[in-house]
Motif scaffolding. Sequence first.
Motif, PDB file in Angstrom:
ATOM      1  N   ASP A  10       0.792  -1.240  -0.068  1.00 48.48           N
ATOM      2  CA  ASP A  10       0.094  -0.122  -0.028  1.00 48.48           C
ATOM      3  C   ASP A  10       0.873   1.278  -0.095  1.00 48.48           C
ATOM      4  O   ASP A  10       0.315   2.516  -0.238  1.00 48.48           O
ATOM      5  CB  ASP A  10      -0.898   0.152   1.047  1.00 48.48           C
ATOM      6  CG  ASP A  10      -1.925  -1.136   1.273  1.00 48.48           C
ATOM      7  OD1 ASP A  10      -2.043  -1.352  -0.011  1.00 48.48           O
ATOM      8  OD2 ASP A  10      -2.468  -1.466   2.061  1.00 48.48           O
ATOM      9  N   LYS A  11       2.103   0.923   0.371  1.00 44.21           N
ATOM     10  CA  LYS A  11       3.049   2.334   0.425  1.00 44.21           C
ATOM     11  C   LYS A  11       4.449   1.921  -0.256  1.00 44.21           C
ATOM     12  O   LYS A  11       5.318   1.989   0.250  1.00 44.21           O
ATOM     13  CB  LYS A  11       3.326   2.368   2.036  1.00 44.21           C
ATOM     14  CG  LYS A  11       2.022   2.953   2.753  1.00 44.21           C
ATOM     15  CD  LYS A  11       2.432   3.373   4.161  1.00 44.21           C
ATOM     16  CE  LYS A  11       1.264   3.760   4.940  1.00 44.21           C
ATOM     17  NZ  LYS A  11       1.240   4.553   6.239  1.00 44.21           N
ATOM     18  N   PRO A  12       4.327   1.703  -1.595  1.00 40.85           N
ATOM     19  CA  PRO A  12       5.590   1.496  -2.299  1.00 40.85           C
ATOM     20  C   PRO A  12       6.323   2.847  -2.780  1.00 40.85           C
ATOM     21  O   PRO A  12       7.214   2.477  -3.743  1.00 40.85           O
ATOM     22  CB  PRO A  12       4.725   0.849  -3.671  1.00 40.85           C
ATOM     23  CG  PRO A  12       3.450   1.219  -3.833  1.00 40.85           C
ATOM     24  CD  PRO A  12       2.698   1.812  -2.377  1.00 40.85           C
ATOM     25  N   PHE A  13       5.936   3.798  -2.372  1.00 42.99           N
ATOM     26  CA  PHE A  13       6.529   5.304  -2.903  1.00 42.99           C
ATOM     27  C   PHE A  13       7.246   5.837  -1.533  1.00 42.99           C
ATOM     28  O   PHE A  13       6.301   5.693  -0.720  1.00 42.99           O
ATOM     29  CB  PHE A  13       5.750   6.063  -3.708  1.00 42.99           C
ATOM     30  CG  PHE A  13       5.406   5.417  -5.153  1.00 42.99           C
ATOM     31  CD1 PHE A  13       6.158   5.659  -6.240  1.00 42.99           C
ATOM     32  CD2 PHE A  13       4.385   4.361  -5.224  1.00 42.99           C
ATOM     33  CE1 PHE A  13       5.752   5.037  -7.453  1.00 42.99           C
ATOM     34  CE2 PHE A  13       3.957   3.900  -6.323  1.00 42.99           C
ATOM     35  CZ  PHE A  13       4.610   4.422  -7.444  1.00 42.99           C
ATOM     36  N   SER A  14       8.222   6.619  -2.020  1.00 49.09           N
ATOM     37  CA  SER A  14       8.552   7.725  -0.919  1.00 49.09           C
ATOM     38  C   SER A  14       8.619   9.187  -1.296  1.00 49.09           C
ATOM     39  O   SER A  14       8.950   9.206  -2.643  1.00 49.09           O
ATOM     40  CB  SER A  14       9.879   7.250  -0.137  1.00 49.09           C
ATOM     41  OG  SER A  14      10.907   7.183  -1.248  1.00 49.09           O
ATOM     42  N   LEU A  15       8.338   9.946  -0.528  1.00 49.31           N
ATOM     43  CA  LEU A  15       8.444  11.260  -0.904  1.00 49.31           C
ATOM     44  C   LEU A  15       9.826  11.947  -0.362  1.00 49.31           C
ATOM     45  O   LEU A  15      10.207  11.860   0.724  1.00 49.31           O
ATOM     46  CB  LEU A  15       7.422  12.250  -0.228  1.00 49.31           C
ATOM     47  CG  LEU A  15       7.125  13.652  -0.296  1.00 49.31           C
ATOM     48  CD1 LEU A  15       7.401  14.376  -1.596  1.00 49.31           C
ATOM     49  CD2 LEU A  15       6.025  14.480   0.377  1.00 49.31           C
ATOM     50  N   VAL A  16      10.536  12.282  -1.333  1.00 49.00           N
ATOM     51  CA  VAL A  16      11.974  12.616  -1.030  1.00 49.00           C
ATOM     52  C   VAL A  16      12.073  14.222  -1.081  1.00 49.00           C
ATOM     53  O   VAL A  16      11.872  14.648  -1.985  1.00 49.00           O
ATOM     54  CB  VAL A  16      13.124  11.956  -2.087  1.00 49.00           C
ATOM     55  CG1 VAL A  16      14.461  12.459  -1.705  1.00 49.00           C
ATOM     56  CG2 VAL A  16      12.945  10.453  -1.731  1.00 49.00           C
TER      57      VAL A  16
END
Length: 97
Positions: A21-27
């Motif tokens: 459900d959380k395969p991305f990150s905010l960099v």
Amino acid sequence: MPHTKEYSSPFAQEEVLVDEDKPFSLVVWNDDVNTFEWVIETLVEVCGHSYEQAEQCAYIIHFRGKYAVKEGSYDELKPMCDAITERGIGATVEQLA
């Protein structure tokens, strides 16, 4: 009536450790333009961080050059990324490895 207990190998659960459900990150990226206070204020307002959490993120961004400040789905993080970049701070949404 006797109670039986099933044992499973800890290796069988290895596949479920990735949160799909959380395969991305905010960099958020470091720069020489924005102040710590502006980055902190942005993380509080845009990402919902506490002041202390945003302050810690700002220091990590400063010393490491970038930091994943939030994880989630692309649809959740993209508007946050846009809001951060609209404030003049570098940010990207990246897929987790």
